[in-house]
Every structure is written in structure tokens, then in C-alpha cells.
Design an enzyme around this catalytic site. Structure first.
Site, PDB file in Angstrom:
ATOM      1  CB  SER A 144      -0.867   0.011   1.264  1.00  0.00           C
ATOM      2  OG  SER A 144      -1.481   1.270   1.436  1.00  0.00           O
ATOM      3  CE1 TYR A 157      -3.990  -2.210   4.896  1.00  0.00           C
ATOM      4  CE2 TYR A 157      -3.083  -0.033   4.472  1.00  0.00           C
ATOM      5  CZ  TYR A 157      -3.661  -1.203   4.008  1.00  0.00           C
ATOM      6  OH  TYR A 157      -3.894  -1.358   2.667  1.00  0.00           O
TER       7      TYR A 157
END
Ligand code: NAI
Length: 301
Positions: A144, A157
Site C-alpha cells: 500500500s 496497517y
């Protein structure tokens, strides 16, 4: 790598979003597709939709955190297609938002377990098989843009994705001699179902979680991702990256200046220490010497 015809592709998170886009694009490119996902209902729907597009996908119900189940899934797919997996897509992932300082161990265990542990399990399961098959191949892991920089409301995350990016850089070097390419895809915003990721959280890791689950916040997330990149377009970029053996897939150009600013800031922390260039030069030469010696030992142990 350009020969997609008849290669077996194993796609985690293949029932939805980015993984489903990969199933469609690589299925259309002639690959034989296995989609692995923790949600049986989503797998059933995905297989039915793929069938309408002429793609005969093999579904595997799998929680990628489960190492034994992962090995069984690999056996089932290779038995089904009577061929080795030579394209691996580590795509499944989950997210949760909340104040990092209020995070529970379960928050860490779930996000790191799926996003990093699941990738580790994919590599541990398939890398030895791909090397043994001797047909080369390619591995794509989905990280990401969040992995480039810390983030106080999605800190776990972000850390999980930073770990994936770093590990893939190592694998890219390690697997090149085996003809296996490695790419890391860093999306910013994709039209997917990730706003509902908390629904995939196992009960044993849910109690006391600090992640935000209020409906207004989840709705705002849904609107955000609804405006994201189409998974088919994204998978097209992945296909090009495989063909050209690119280490990073960075199609979200709106994030470029933010990344540049971040790394400029990191580099600026060197400035306070530019006081003894001769010593720095000596240490660098010692390190180079060590690297050459270590390389020579590897080549003739
Ligand atoms: P999605 O929620 O539509 O798809 C993810 C799939 O992974 C789901 O079908 C889910 O059931 C599956 N999954 C979750 N936990 C699993 C587990 N333990 N074992 C097996 N499967 C599991 O979300 P999306 O957006 O398609 O996510 C794909 C990847 O893209 C993820 O790694 C995510 O972190 C990454 N990503 C997504 C962004 C976005 O804007 N949607 C932005 C940046 C990265």
C-alpha cells in the site's frame, strides 16, 4: 515474463476488489486461475461471475494466516490443474482505523497476521515449489502507499505494508537467479470492499478492539474507495509490471510528491552528521570489502 498462457495463478483475496480484478485480467490472458479467500460466499459469487466471462476459476477457502491450511490449499490447486503454480498474487489484506496508542494486542495480531503473516505463508509455501518446478514465474505482493510512511490512525496497517515492501525487495534479489520475478503493488485507493474489512475479523481477535466501527465512518470509507481505481485497470498495470519485471508498481501518480517529500525529510536527518567524511569513507570501504568477501564465500563455500 510474458508467457501467461496456461500458467497456474494463485490469487489470495481473489474473491473481491483488487484480487478479483487480477483473476479477470490474468484469466483473460490465458492463465489458469485459483482464487483463495476466507469468505466462502464471496468465493461462490466470484466463481459464478468469472464463469460468465469464460474464466473457469478454482476456488479455495483459506485463511492465509493458517500455515497448514495454506500448504493443503497449494496441494489442492496443483492437483486440480496437474501443474505447478508459477504466478503467485499475495493480494488478500485487511485494514482497521483507530488511535495507535489505544491498539490492543489483538489489533496487532489480526492486521500483522493477515497482511504480513499471510504474505510470509504464501512465500514459504510457494517459493520452494516454484524453484523446484524450474519454470520461472512471478510473484506480486500487494502492499500500500501507506507502507511508505507512518500513520497514527492506521499505524499497524502501515507497518504491515512496510514489512511487505521491504521483504519483497529481498526476495527480488534472492529469486532473480531462479527466473522468478517479484513486484510490489502499492495502491492508494481502489474500488473494492475493503471498507468492510472489520467483518472478516475472527471472533477470537475481536474483543476489546479499538478500531472504529461506527457506521458513519464506515460509510465515509465506502465513499472514498468507491472513487478509487478500477481493479481491472489496476490489474492491467500489474500485468505490465510482470512483463517488464518491475520491482514496484506505482500507478497512483497523485501520491508521487508526498513520497518525494517523505524521503527528502528522511535524507535531511543525515545533515547533522556531515562532520567527518574521512571516517565515513573508511567505514564504507570496509563494508564493501566485507560484501565482496561474503559473496566469494557464498560462491565457493
Ligand atoms: P477487499 O476487501 O475487496 O478484498 C480483500 C479480500 O481479502 C476479501 O475478499 C477478503 O475476504 C480477503 N481476506 C481477508 N482476510 C483474509 C484472510 N485472513 N485469508 C484470506 N483472505 C482474506 O479489499 P481490496 O481493496 O481489494 O484489498 C486487496 C489488497 O489491496 C489488500 O492487501 C489491501 O490492503 C490493499 N490495498 C487496498 C487499497 C484500497 O484502496 N482498497 C489501498 C491500498 C492497499
Amino acid at each position: 515474463m510474458e508467457d501467461f498462457e496456461d500458467r497456474v495463478a494463485f490469487i489470495t483475496g481473489g474473491a473481491s476488489g483488487a484480487g478479483f480484478g487480477q483473476a479477470r485480467v490474468f484469466g483473460a490472458a490465458g492463465c489458469r486461475i485459483a482464487i483463495a479467500d476466507v469468505r466462502q460466499d464471496a468465493l461462490d459469487d466470484a466463481v459464478a461471475t468469472l464463469a460468465t466471462q469464460g474464466i473457469d476459476a478454482f476456488p479455495v477457502t483459506l485463511d492465509i494466516r493458517d500455515r497448514d491450511a495454506y500448504a493443503r490449499a497449494a496441494d489442492a490447486v496443483e492437483d486440480h490443474f496437474d501443474a505447478p503454480v508459477t504466478l503467485l498474487f499475495n493480494t488478500a489484506g485487511v485494514n482497521g482505523f483507530g488511535a495507535l496508542e489505544e491498539a490492543t494486542y489483538a489489533d496487532f495480531d489480526w492486521i500483522l497476521g493477515v497482511n504480513f503473516g499471510g504474505v510470509v505463508n504464501g512465500m514459504q509455501t510457494f517459493v520452494p515449489r516454484m524453484i523446484a518446478a524450474g519454470r520461472g514465474g512471478h510473484i506480486v505482493s500487494v502492499a500500500s502507499m501507506a507502507g511508505f510512511e507512518g500513520n497514527p490512525t492506521a499505524g499497524i496497517y502501515a507497518a504491515s505494508k512496510a514489512a511487505v515492501m521491504n521483504l519483497m525487495e529481498s526476495y527480488a534479489i534472492a529469486l532473480a537467479p531462479h527466473g522468478i520475478g517479484v513486484s510490489t503493488l502499492c495502491p492508494a485507493s481502489v474500488r473494492s470492499d475493503i471498507a468492510n474489512a472489520l467483518d472478516r475479523r475472527p471472533d477470537e481477535l475481536a474483543s476489546g478492539s479499538s478500531f472504529r466501527d461506527d457506521p458513519r465512518f464506515i460509510d465515509a470509507q465506502r465513499r472514498l474507495y468507491a472513487g478509487g481505481m478500477d481493479p481491472i485497470e489496476l490489474a492491467g498495470h500489474v500485468r505490465t509490471a510482470i512483463e517488464e519485471n518491475l520491482l514496484y508498481v506505482l500507478p497512483f501518480t497523485e501520491t508521487r510528491e508526498g513520497v518525494r517529500a517523505h524521503f527528502d525529510r528522511v535524507l535531511s536527518f543525515y545533515d547533522a552528521y556531515d562532520t567527518d567524511p574521512a571516517a565515513a569513507d573508511g567505514r564504507a570501504r570496509a563494508f564493501l570489502r566485507y560484501r565482496e568477501e561474503a559473496q566469494a564465500l557464498r560462491e565457493s563455500p
